[in-house]
Scaffold this active site. Structure first.
Site, PDB file in Angstrom:
ATOM      1  CD  GLU A 262      -2.083   2.031   1.835  1.00 12.16           C
ATOM      2  OE1 GLU A 262      -1.668   3.039   1.203  1.00 12.16           O
ATOM      3  OE2 GLU A 262      -2.404   2.047   3.027  1.00 12.16           O
TER       4      GLU A 262
ATOM      5  CB  CYS B 121      -1.638   6.763   1.457  1.00 10.57           C
ATOM      6  SG  CYS B 121      -0.301   6.158   2.434  1.00 10.57           S
TER       7      CYS B 121
HETATM    8  C1  SIN Z   1      -2.853   5.457   4.929  1.00 11.57           C
HETATM    9  O1  SIN Z   1      -2.663   6.649   4.880  1.00 11.57           O
HETATM   10  O2  SIN Z   1      -1.959   4.680   4.628  1.00 11.57           O
HETATM   11  C2  SIN Z   1      -4.157   4.852   5.387  1.00 11.57           C
HETATM   12  C3  SIN Z   1      -5.282   5.782   5.411  1.00 11.57           C
HETATM   13  C4  SIN Z   1      -6.587   5.131   5.794  1.00 11.57           C
HETATM   14  O3  SIN Z   1      -6.656   3.938   6.100  1.00 11.57           O
HETATM   15  O4  SIN Z   1      -7.578   5.855   5.782  1.00 11.57           O
END
Ligand code: SIN
Length: 491
Positions: free
Chosen positions: A264, A298
């Site tokens: 991810e 992210c």
């Molecule tokens: C992430 O920023 O990696 C995860 C964000 C989320 O699960 O909402």
């Protein structure tokens, strides 16, 4: 334990949740006292604790422990594993205040966001506790007579997870929950910035009945631990959340052992607002998509595309609402924006802003280190951007809203898809035909339509292109920890 209790902003109900040792083979292990890593509160710069700086050999030992634990754990029924995962989730809820305090102290996000993260994290344990009972195989129709074709779904075995600092709890349970539910065992290497939440989770997992060699936590030297995990043939699966650059490197390191990977990675989310959108709804969503966790997720809105007819109205409202954000130490009441994780994060934002301004962009609000100093950065709005500026292609990972004006649907689609990343995209319009067209055409793994609240345990989280491989959460997430076995039986 000797934790620097004075530096912890809030008193814990259960101070025993704070650990400065790794959780290995059912024991707390401190490692070499001369080689320990400080854990720093990003809001104050104070050292909260020290954790072991473990390396290759301790990680190899953890892998061997995990291998020994595998047979017994996978032999338990899905229902037995489910009961334990549910208990773990329950303990997370019961200890939510302490977990939130630990998380805020080491990560910086405001307490209300930390407690939402704890609930979000526990939801993955609850969800995969249910999925543990539904790992079903299949019987297929044979093309020739006298045969029966069966499909079994079996745990992949020893797994490893390397988790990020931006969600110190949820990114662990989103990986460990499905792994344990599937009958796998797992070693977690938490981010150097945020090991204390991981160790508190390990404490509660053990209390819930997860054997100490089934889920282990090793802190320390990222490269050495990563190398041990990647190079081992015993580890059959690696799950990583973090930057695309590191993901690519891990992928190369896992190639010789042909490990299954979940990655991810970075995002560059377009947030698209058409003239016909409900402006207030779009604004609420934008504040969340941009400023949640001080812009350090992210799936944060990286590029905000606004159609010409609504551009000025949206920009004005955004300036007004951003100016009103309350900034400070996340452990204080009412704070909406905490610090960034470290000085490197600040320098990255400054470099992106300098580059954009030098190419003609205009800062409409903020743009500097906040008066609190340290790693606090002013929530910032930048306008007059173009696609050749660094900010248009790099992940900002900070509280900077980058506004772009567009005229037509075709234009914005081209701009939105002009990214190597493909994690999340957001779309605001009342036109249903356009919702379908755009949702299908956006090259992203997740699309929020008239909402930015897309993260939950039910939806498949993950991206395409340089944003990674595989899906987490949801009914699909457990597949990442299972192998499919085909049995052809002559009868
Ligand atoms: C992430 O920023 O990696 C995860 C964000 C989320 O699960 O909402």
């Amino acid at each position: 334990m000797n934790l620097n209790a004075l530096e912890f902003p809030r008193t814990l109900v259960r101070p025993e949740l704070l650990h400065q040792e790794c959780w290995l083979n059912g024991q707390w292990q401190g490692g070499d006292p001369d080689k320990r890593l400080p854990v720093i509160n990003p809001a104050t710069g104070a050292i909260l604790a020290h954790v072991p700086n473990m390396g290759y050999s301790v990680t190899s030992q953890a892998i061997a422990n995990a291998q020994s634990a595998l047979a017994a754990w996978r032999a338990r029924t899905g229902k037995q594993r489910s009961v334990i995962l549910k208990r773990w989730a329950q303990l997370m809820h019961e200890n939510a205040d302490d977990l939130s305090n630990i998380l805020t102290a080491e990560q910086g996000k405001p307490l209300n966001e930390a407690s939402s993260e704890i609930a979000y994290a526990a939801s993955f344990l609850d969800w995969f506790a249910e999925e543990a009972k539904r790992i079903d195989g299949d019987i297929l129709q044979s093309p020739v007579s006298g045969q029966r074709l069966l499909v079994l779904r079996q745990p992949i075995g020893v797994c490893a997870a390397i988790t990020p600092w931006n969600f110190p709890a949820a990114m662990i349970t989103r990986k460990v929950g499905p792994a344990l539910a599937a009958g796998c065992v797992i070693i977690v290497k938490p981010a150097e910035h945020t090991p204390l939440t991981a160790l508190a989770l390990a404490h509660l997992a053990y209390e819930a009945g997860v054997p100490g060699d089934v889920f282990q936590v090793v802190t320390g030297e990222p490269e050495e631990i990563g190398n041990a995990l990647c190079e081992s043939d015993i580890v059959r699966k690696l799950s990583f959340t973090g930057s695309t650059d590191v993901g690519r490197m891990l992928m190369a390191k896992c190639a010789p052992t042909v490990k299954k990977l979940s990655l991810e990675l970075g995002g560059n989310a377009p947030f698209i607002v058409f003239d016909d959108a409900d402006l207030d709804e779009a604004m609420d969503a934008l504040m969340l998509a941009k400023f949640r966790n001080s812009g350090q997720t992210c799936i944060c809105a990286n590029r905000v595309f606004v159609q010409s007819g609504i551009y000025s109205a949206l920009a004005d409202k955004l300036i007004e609402r951003t100016r009103a954000l309350k900034i400070g130490d996340g452990s204080a009441e009412g704070i909406q924006q905490g610090p960034l994780i470290d000085g490197r994060a600040i320098r990255k934002i400054q470099a992106l802003l300098e580059d954009a301004v030098s190419h003609g962009a205009r800062i409409a609000l903020g743009g500097h280190v906040h008066e609190n100093g340290g790693t606090f950065f002013e929530p910032t709005i930048i306008q007059d951007l173009s696609k050749d500026m660094r900010i248009s292609s790099e992940e900002i990972f900070g509280p900077v809203a980058a506004l772009y004006r567009f005229d037509t649907e075709a234009d914005v689609l081209e701009l939105a898809n002009a990214s190597k990343c493909g994690l999340a995209a957001y779309l605001f319009t009342r036109d249903h035909a356009r919702i379908w067209r755009m949702s299908e055409a956006l090259e992203y793994g997740m699309v929020g339509v008239n909402t930015a609240a897309i993260s939950n345990e039910v939806g498949p989280f993950g991206g395409i292109k340089h944003s990674g491989l595989g899906r987490e959460g949801s009914k699909y997430g457990i597949d990442e920890y299972l192998e499919t076995k085909y049995i052809c039986m002559k009868v």
